[in-house]
Design an enzyme around this catalytic site. Sequence first.
Site, PDB file in Angstrom:
ATOM      1  N   CYS A 133       3.139   2.369 -16.911  1.00  0.00           N
ATOM      2  CA  CYS A 133       4.078   1.208 -16.991  1.00  0.00           C
ATOM      3  C   CYS A 133       4.202   0.305 -18.066  1.00  0.00           C
ATOM      4  CB  CYS A 133       3.846   0.498 -15.575  1.00  0.00           C
ATOM      5  SG  CYS A 133       3.740   1.280 -14.079  1.00  0.00           S
ATOM      6  N   HIS A 259       5.879  -6.712 -15.900  1.00  0.00           N
ATOM      7  CA  HIS A 259       6.517  -5.585 -15.011  1.00  0.00           C
ATOM      8  C   HIS A 259       6.567  -5.669 -13.695  1.00  0.00           C
ATOM      9  CE1 HIS A 259       5.635  -1.597 -13.496  1.00  0.00           C
ATOM     10  NE2 HIS A 259       4.459  -1.670 -13.118  1.00  0.00           N
ATOM     11  N   ASN A 289       9.568  -0.675  -8.020  1.00  0.00           N
ATOM     12  CA  ASN A 289       8.576  -0.470  -9.143  1.00  0.00           C
ATOM     13  C   ASN A 289       9.409   0.820  -9.979  1.00  0.00           C
ATOM     14  OD1 ASN A 289       6.831   0.219 -11.201  1.00  0.00           O
ATOM     15  ND2 ASN A 289       4.996  -0.115  -9.917  1.00  0.00           N
TER      16      ASN A 289
END
Length: 335
Positions: A133, A259, A289
């Site tokens: 990520c 994020h 996500n």
Amino acid sequence: MATTLTPSERVEPFAGTAARLRGAAIASVGVSMPGQVVTNAAIAERIGVEPEWIERRTGIQARRRAEPGERLDAHATMAARTALERAGVPPAEVDLVLVATTTADELLPNAAPLVAYALGATHAGAFDVGAACTGFLSAMAIGCAQIESGRASCVVVVGADFMSRIIDPEDRMTAAVFGDGAGAVVLTAIDEPSRIGPIVLGCDGAGAELIFVERVEALVHMAGHETFREAVARLAESTLRAAEAAGVALEDIDRFVYHQANGRILRAVGEKLDLPADRVVDCIGQYGNTSAATLPMALAFSEAEGGLRPGERVLIAAFGAGFTWGATVVEWGAS
């Protein structure tokens, strides 16, 4: 015997930054997402919960899912093409294409050379960046360094992941969390100090077992509670480090783009740092996500909502498997 180069084959000595001031800036952002929208209701019964339970735990209402025939590099290309068009940069002027991803269509080749080819970036180098990520931010660090050192003038940075390809649909911890998508920015050289501040990066391999994907099984496993706690701590820490490195106070930052891992993480970081809620971008409800794609997708979301205007200060931060994390402060725009 030594080989003598003809004049046309000789390369001029590298001038570096000594010749003139050279900085990097974000010229534009673009996104591409699969058309299929999967709501909580489509997942909840399978994992034995109510749709509202998913939203309370994650902040997610829906996510995009790629069809079996869709390719990640195609969406990465569309995001990059949109960003180039918005920046007014012809593909032939791109020096480097970087794709941050964990879910490329094949182990080999990397996604980046396929994207460069599809774009028509005939003079560009290309490679993938793997930092889960945190991959997009890590790729930005590489792209900025290339520009600031004089080794490139235009770099396309893509974050793209099809997380649906590596989730267990029966796993309550991950099945409802992850989505698919791609986003890209165009980094360009400017004849002034960089509008992208120092990019602070960190890692701690001691947390590797808390988020992992084994090669043979190819399914993501995540220890949710421990990851949540570490994510909040590291995002808050890197926010402070990036602001200090950029020489700005938190109150001087117009937008915080984190994020998009979990809505509760976003709220917890905001509360820990006493950030105004309206300055923390939250688009996880619509997209889930998307790993390396969340940062450029969140930037595009914020820009579309009127939240990013030229000259505004934007703090960008990420946390991911590894553990890896990082942050930077950006002055939005290239002109």
